[in-house]
Design a protein around this motif. Structure first.
Motif, mmCIF file in Angstrom:
data_model
loop_
_atom_site.group_PDB
_atom_site.id
_atom_site.type_symbol
_atom_site.label_atom_id
_atom_site.label_comp_id
_atom_site.label_asym_id
_atom_site.label_seq_id
_atom_site.Cartn_x
_atom_site.Cartn_y
_atom_site.Cartn_z
ATOM 1 N N GLY A 1 -2.206 9.235 2.284
ATOM 2 C CA GLY A 1 -1.520 10.078 3.255
ATOM 3 C C GLY A 1 -1.607 9.509 4.659
ATOM 4 N N LEU A 2 -2.761 8.944 5.006
ATOM 5 C CA LEU A 2 -2.921 8.317 6.321
ATOM 6 C C LEU A 2 -2.022 7.092 6.448
ATOM 7 C CD1 LEU A 2 -6.809 8.517 6.834
ATOM 8 C CD2 LEU A 2 -5.038 9.990 7.821
ATOM 9 N N ILE A 3 -1.831 6.381 5.342
ATOM 10 C CA ILE A 3 -0.935 5.223 5.356
ATOM 11 C C ILE A 3 0.489 5.670 5.682
ATOM 12 C CG2 ILE A 3 0.157 3.470 3.885
ATOM 13 C CD1 ILE A 3 -2.558 3.257 2.411
ATOM 14 N N GLN A 4 0.916 6.749 5.067
ATOM 15 C CA GLN A 4 2.269 7.264 5.322
ATOM 16 C C GLN A 4 2.436 7.712 6.770
ATOM 17 O OE1 GLN A 4 2.952 10.318 2.410
ATOM 18 N NE2 GLN A 4 3.350 8.857 0.762
ATOM 19 N N GLN A 5 1.342 8.173 7.380
ATOM 20 C CA GLN A 5 1.398 8.589 8.779
ATOM 21 C C GLN A 5 1.235 7.412 9.746
ATOM 22 O OE1 GLN A 5 -1.156 12.082 9.680
ATOM 23 N NE2 GLN A 5 -1.440 12.248 7.468
ATOM 24 N N ASP B 1 -2.395 -2.735 3.732
ATOM 25 C CA ASP B 1 -2.982 -3.972 3.218
ATOM 26 C C ASP B 1 -4.510 -3.890 3.198
ATOM 27 O OD1 ASP B 1 -2.990 -3.904 5.966
ATOM 28 O OD2 ASP B 1 -1.991 -5.830 6.263
ATOM 29 N N LEU B 2 -5.098 -3.195 4.180
ATOM 30 C CA LEU B 2 -6.555 -3.013 4.164
ATOM 31 C C LEU B 2 -6.956 -2.091 3.015
ATOM 32 C CD1 LEU B 2 -9.359 -3.380 5.379
ATOM 33 C CD2 LEU B 2 -8.860 -1.488 6.943
ATOM 34 N N PHE B 3 -6.164 -1.072 2.759
ATOM 35 C CA PHE B 3 -6.447 -0.168 1.640
ATOM 36 C C PHE B 3 -6.543 -0.937 0.330
ATOM 37 C CE2 PHE B 3 -4.664 2.288 -1.919
ATOM 38 C CZ PHE B 3 -5.610 3.300 -2.012
ATOM 39 N N PHE B 4 -5.595 -1.833 0.092
ATOM 40 C CA PHE B 4 -5.619 -2.596 -1.163
ATOM 41 C C PHE B 4 -6.803 -3.559 -1.210
ATOM 42 C CE2 PHE B 4 -0.911 -1.636 -1.208
ATOM 43 C CZ PHE B 4 -0.996 -0.753 -2.268
ATOM 44 N N ARG B 5 -7.233 -4.060 -0.051
ATOM 45 C CA ARG B 5 -8.406 -4.926 -0.001
ATOM 46 C C ARG B 5 -9.685 -4.156 -0.335
ATOM 47 N NH1 ARG B 5 -8.591 -10.581 0.261
ATOM 48 N NH2 ARG B 5 -6.827 -11.352 1.488
ATOM 49 N N LEU B 6 -9.738 -2.904 0.105
ATOM 50 C CA LEU B 6 -10.937 -2.094 -0.124
ATOM 51 C C LEU B 6 -10.949 -1.446 -1.501
ATOM 52 C CD1 LEU B 6 -11.140 -0.262 3.331
ATOM 53 C CD2 LEU B 6 -12.542 -2.182 2.575
ATOM 54 N N ASN B 7 -9.785 -1.123 -2.026
ATOM 55 C CA ASN B 7 -9.668 -0.349 -3.253
ATOM 56 C C ASN B 7 -9.678 -1.236 -4.499
ATOM 57 O OD1 ASN B 7 -9.431 2.285 -4.386
ATOM 58 N ND2 ASN B 7 -7.289 1.862 -4.875
ATOM 59 N N VAL B 8 -10.469 -2.307 -4.455
ATOM 60 C CA VAL B 8 -10.561 -3.206 -5.613
ATOM 61 C C VAL B 8 -11.163 -2.459 -6.802
ATOM 62 C CG1 VAL B 8 -11.599 -5.327 -6.495
ATOM 63 C CG2 VAL B 8 -10.762 -5.233 -4.132
ATOM 64 N N GLU C 1 -0.297 7.235 18.491
ATOM 65 C CA GLU C 1 0.851 6.371 18.229
ATOM 66 C C GLU C 1 2.139 7.110 18.590
ATOM 67 O OE1 GLU C 1 0.912 3.238 16.590
ATOM 68 O OE2 GLU C 1 -1.264 3.078 16.739
ATOM 69 N N MET C 2 2.960 6.504 19.441
ATOM 70 C CA MET C 2 4.213 7.137 19.852
ATOM 71 C C MET C 2 5.306 6.983 18.807
ATOM 72 S SD MET C 2 3.655 8.637 22.646
ATOM 73 C CE MET C 2 5.355 8.997 23.053
ATOM 74 N N SER C 3 5.254 5.899 18.069
ATOM 75 C CA SER C 3 6.270 5.662 17.033
ATOM 76 C C SER C 3 5.575 5.175 15.787
ATOM 77 C CB SER C 3 7.289 4.612 17.505
ATOM 78 O OG SER C 3 8.216 4.325 16.475
ATOM 79 N N ARG C 4 5.775 5.885 14.679
ATOM 80 C CA ARG C 4 5.084 5.511 13.457
ATOM 81 C C ARG C 4 6.062 5.457 12.295
ATOM 82 N NH1 ARG C 4 2.052 9.220 15.895
ATOM 83 N NH2 ARG C 4 2.740 10.878 14.528
ATOM 84 N N GLY C 5 6.855 4.447 12.298
ATOM 85 C CA GLY C 5 7.774 4.285 11.188
ATOM 86 C C GLY C 5 7.037 3.894 9.934
ATOM 87 N N ARG C 6 7.509 4.327 8.797
ATOM 88 C CA ARG C 6 6.841 4.003 7.531
ATOM 89 C C ARG C 6 7.136 2.555 7.141
ATOM 90 N NH1 ARG C 6 7.675 9.349 3.722
ATOM 91 N NH2 ARG C 6 6.797 10.832 5.207
ATOM 92 N N ARG C 7 6.036 1.938 6.629
ATOM 93 C CA ARG C 7 6.227 0.553 6.207
ATOM 94 C C ARG C 7 6.620 0.482 4.755
ATOM 95 N NH1 ARG C 7 0.644 -1.928 7.989
ATOM 96 N NH2 ARG C 7 0.048 0.218 8.268
#
Length: 473
Positions: A281-285, A291-298, A467-473
């Motif tokens: 959810g934080l990623i979506q926001q 990319d850090l999430f995938f590095r940690l979520n091994v 963050e003023m602008s947070r477009g989804r990646r």
């Protein structure tokens, strides 16, 4: 001291340990026989000798865990104390599963050993009470307590991960024991001889996170270097600022050469992270790097909330009573009705909340027996949440529940200094972000809705890193 002619059988291949234990038990008035192998021990037990067995695990002729089932089959009521230099979670659990009364890690304190022997030889006549007491003594020594299905899943995952050096992401609500699991992974893994370094990212001011983690340019080392050769536990990783996330990612993938000034080499660190927040959810926001999430979520490991493993509550409560007594609080027991009442509670603060409740009752009540009436009185302000039932309906109730879980998750129930500012920041950031999102970034309109001066709002946006602008990646 009158030991009533009780005989203790000692089995250990170390002659010095046999001598020390034999002398100690003899001074207390017990009869003693000692051997250096499992075969002789089994013969004595088969012949009906002994009122208590004190045995090492690794013997010259056989592993005692292979012998204990045979002893239990022939003499099911014979108490057994297992001692071992392999003092880790697996050994303790194996001892319990084999039916041992207690597990004592080596090197042991002689007073602890003689105390365990006394408890074993004077255990309650009631078989169920004796079994519960034995479990409590054993559980009090374990980093994790519980035999429920959800906890068995956790143990199996830990067992698969201890032999590897993978990055682990532990998720779960506040108070479920995330740091305890991280410590177990470290203590049982390849890096057990290295440091276990903890940084609680929710407790560190945002502007100091990078310094705490990576150190200063003037040579002061950070937590990353401190953990060289060991484990770095990043608690509440979801609270890490984006700038620090970016730098951590560069360190993990090797693009930023963080060096240990003592060795001149990159720190060799195993990273274990934990969070009670929804990272996806934080990623979506835009508040957490994917990319850090995938590095940690091994290797993901989820801890169940206490309400999903209520069958473990009796064992937890008894172990906490023993722990409280060992730390100087009055000795107490708890009756079956009180345990059933504890199982009905929702436990928003999870295991830490239960432990704090037990400590509070031990400190505040003069009764030796904890009854359902006492438990009900302490839980009067906390109604259990039933599935399908509406939760707190006001913002104040939601905040109180969140803070209750946060307090319960802290050692001794006391958060680090600076709590007031941290709580205000936690509330301000989402409040300002949501208001700006609703006004599509119009600061004038947002300041009006918030009741703030526009310059004050602009400064808060800058200070809080909104963050003023947070477009989804």
């Amino acid at each position: 001291m009158n030991a009533s002619g009780k005989k203790i059988l000692i089995a250990d291949d170390d002659s010095s340990i046999r001598l020390v234990l034999s002398q100690a038990f003899t001074r207390l008035g017990y009869q003693v026989r000692a051997t250096g192998n499992a075969t002789t021990l089994l013969k004595w037990v088969t012949d009906g000798e002994g009122d208590l067995v004190v045995t090492d695990v690794v013997m010259p002729d056989e592993n005692v865990f292979d012998v204990l089932p045979r002893i239990r089959k022939q003499r099911p009521k014979l108490p057994i104390i297992v001692m071992s230099a392999q003092n880790n979670l697996i050994t303790a659990v194996n001892a319990a599963d084999a039916g041992a009364f207690d597990y004592v890690p080596k090197p042991f304190d002689l007073d602890d050993m003689t105390s365990a022997a006394r408890r074993a030889l004077s255990r309650p006549a009631d078989a169920d009470a004796a079994k519960a007491q034995a479990r409590a003594v054993r559980d009090d020594r374990l980093p994790l307590i519980g035999r429920s299905g959800p906890m068995q899943d956790v143990y199996r995952t830990i067992a698969r991960l201890v032999g590897a050096d993978l990055t682990v992401l532990i998720t779960g609500e506040s108070g479920t024991g995330k740091e305890l699991v991280a410590r177990a992974l470290h203590d049982m893994g390849r890096r057990r001889d290295g440091k276990f370094v903890v940084i609680n990212l929710a407790a560190v001011p945002r502007e100091r996170v990078e310094t705490e983690l990576f150190g200063k340019e003037d040579g002061d080392s950070g937590k990353l270097v401190d953990a060289d050769g060991g484990t770095l536990f990043l608690d509440e990783i979801g609270d890490m600022p984006l700038d620090a996330q970016t730098r951590l990612l560069r360190v993990i993938d090797g693009s930023e050469p963080a060096l240990n000034p003592k060795t001149g080499r990159r720190p060799n660190v195993r990273i274990i992270a934990a969070t009670n927040r929804d990272l996806r959810g934080l990623i979506q926001q835009g508040l957490f790097r994917e990319d850090l999430f995938f590095r940690l979520n091994v290797a993901p490991l989820r801890l169940p909330p206490l309400r999903d493993r209520a069958d473990d509550i009796p064992d937890l409560a008894r172990a906490f009573l023993l722990r409280a007594n060992r730390e100087g609080l009055p000795s107490k027991t708890i009756d079956a009705a009180a345990l059933e009442r504890l199982k009905l509670h929702a436990w928003p603060g999870n295991v830490r909340e239960l432990e704090n409740l037990v400590r509070r009752i031990c400190a505040l009540y003069g009764e030796d027996l904890i009854t359902a009436r006492i438990v009900e009185r302490e839980l009067a302000d906390h109604q259990p949440v039933v599935e399908g039932q509406e939760g707190p309906s006001t913002l104040a109730q939601l905040v109180e529940r969140k803070l209750s879980g946060y307090f319960a998750d802290q050692p001794d129930g006391l958060p680090p200094p600076g709590l007031y500012d941290r709580v205000l920041e936690e509330v301000e950031r989402p409040l300002i972000q949501l208001t700006l999102a609703a006004t599509r970034g119009n600061q004038v309109r947002a300041a009006e809705i918030l009741g703030l001066n526009r310059n004050t709002l602009r400064k808060k946006i800058q200070d809080l890193g909104v963050e003023m602008s947070r477009g989804r990646r």
